[in-house]
Design a protein around this motif. Sequence first.
Motif, PDB file in Angstrom:
ATOM      1  N   TRP A 115       5.531   3.405   8.132  1.00  0.00           N
ATOM      2  CA  TRP A 115       4.813   4.636   7.801  1.00  0.00           C
ATOM      3  C   TRP A 115       4.337   4.647   6.362  1.00  0.00           C
ATOM      4  O   TRP A 115       3.281   5.201   6.049  1.00  0.00           O
ATOM      5  N   ARG A 116       5.086   4.031   5.464  1.00  0.00           N
ATOM      6  CA  ARG A 116       4.720   4.079   4.043  1.00  0.00           C
ATOM      7  C   ARG A 116       3.353   3.447   3.780  1.00  0.00           C
ATOM      8  O   ARG A 116       2.670   3.838   2.829  1.00  0.00           O
ATOM      9  N   LYS A 117       2.935   2.511   4.608  1.00  0.00           N
ATOM     10  CA  LYS A 117       1.615   1.891   4.427  1.00  0.00           C
ATOM     11  C   LYS A 117       0.514   2.914   4.631  1.00  0.00           C
ATOM     12  O   LYS A 117      -0.411   3.023   3.835  1.00  0.00           O
ATOM     13  N   VAL A 118       0.600   3.691   5.711  1.00  0.00           N
ATOM     14  CA  VAL A 118      -0.451   4.683   5.947  1.00  0.00           C
ATOM     15  C   VAL A 118      -0.286   5.873   5.008  1.00  0.00           C
ATOM     16  O   VAL A 118      -1.279   6.482   4.594  1.00  0.00           O
ATOM     17  N   GLU A 119       0.940   6.189   4.627  1.00  0.00           N
ATOM     18  CA  GLU A 119       1.141   7.267   3.666  1.00  0.00           C
ATOM     19  C   GLU A 119       0.424   6.943   2.351  1.00  0.00           C
ATOM     20  O   GLU A 119      -0.198   7.817   1.738  1.00  0.00           O
ATOM     21  N   ALA A 120       0.485   5.680   1.941  1.00  0.00           N
ATOM     22  CA  ALA A 120      -0.221   5.261   0.723  1.00  0.00           C
ATOM     23  C   ALA A 120      -1.733   5.379   0.901  1.00  0.00           C
ATOM     24  O   ALA A 120      -2.453   5.798  -0.025  1.00  0.00           O
TER      25      ALA A 120
END
Length: 391
Positions: free
Chosen positions: A62-67
Motif C-alpha cells: 500500500w505504501r507505494k500507492v500512498e506515495a
Amino acid sequence: MTNPQSIRPFHVNVPEAELTELRNRILATRWPEKETVSDQSQGTQLETMQELARYWANEYDWRKVEAKINAVPHFLTEIDGLDIHFIHVRSKHENAMPILIAHGWPGSIIEQMKLIEPLTNPTEHGGNASDAFHVVIPSMPGYGYSGKPTTTGWDPARIARAYGELMTRLGYEKYVAQGGDWGAIVVDAMAVQEPKGLLGIHTNMAKVIPADVDAAIWSGNPLPAGLSDEEIKACEQVRENKFYYAFIMGTRPQTLTGLVDSPVGLAAFMLDHDWKSLALITRSFAGIQEGLSRDDVLDNITLFWFTNSAISAARIYWENKTSFFAVQGVKLPVAVSVFPDELFEAPKSWTEKAYPNLIHYNRLPKGGHFAAWEQPEYMTEEIRTGLRSLR
C-alpha cells in the motif's frame, strides 16, 4: 472559526496498525466452496479470489500507492454542508483549460490518476502545450476521502451542483467536465444544469438511450419496432450485464454490512461490476497483463477498505431516481468516446439525437468501462481531441 468556503490541504497516511489489521483479516478469511460451473456465471470465482488474497496479504504494498497519492496536491472544502475531497493539479502551461474529471462506482481517484501527468504536462506525453489542462479530480460524496452524507438527498443532481460550485470556488470562470460510470451521469447532470462557466462535457458512458427503448430494456418487454442492428445490439448489451449489484445497493445498501467487515468480501463484490471487466481482472490475477495490473485493482479496493466507504458509496444507488443510460436533454457541447467493452456501445444515431450539440464521436479499438484506468493513453487523446474545439 473556520470559513466553510476555505480550501484545506490534505495528506494520506494510513497507520501501520491498520495495515497489520488488514493483513490479518485477509489471512483469516473463511472461504466458500468452489463454484459449481467452469465460468464466471455464478460471480467472482474462488480461484481468482484466493490468488487475490494471497497476493494482497503477502506481496502487495500500500505504501507505494500512498506515495503516488501524496505526490499530487490534495484538498478538502465544505460544499453544501459536506467535505468534498479533490486533487487539484495546475499545468505549467499558461493557457491550460480547467477540467473536472468525475469517477463512479466502484471507483475512486485511483481510476483517474494516470491521466494527471499527460493532461497537465502534454509536451512530455506526445502532445502540444495547446493541449494542456488544469486537472481537478473530486472524490464523490461518500467515497474515498470525501465526507459521508448523514442525511438523504445526495443524488447525482446534487453532486453535479456541488462540482459546479467547486470549480467556481477554485476561481475557474470557464471549464469542461469529463466522466465515466456515475461520473458520466453526474457530468451529464451538470450539462443539463448549465452552471456558470461550464463550456461542455466529455463522456465515455453516454446517456443516449431513448426513453421508450430504455423502459423496454429494464422491464424485459419487447423492444420498439424500427431499431437498427446497432441499436438492437446496444439494448442486448445492457440486458446482458444484468446489474444485480446495482439493484441490491439501490434497495438495501445498509444490508451490505459484511463489506465493511471482510476485506475479501469487499473485493469479491467490487470486482463483479460487469462481466467484461471481471474477465479482465480475472486474467490479471491469472498472470496475464493487459490493461489493469494486480496492483491497480488492489490500490482501489484498499482505498475503499481504509476509508470504510463500502456502504456510504453504495447509497448513491439508493438516492438515484433517474435511468442510468436514458436521454436527459443536454444542450451544451458534448464529446463522446465509445469503448468496445463498455456496458453498451452507444450508437451514433442515438448519440446525435441525445446530444444535439455533438462535437466529437469516436469508437476506440480497445478498452472497457474503466477506460481512464485501463487505457489512459486512449482516454488522454480522446479528452484532448474531443474538447479541443471548446478552447
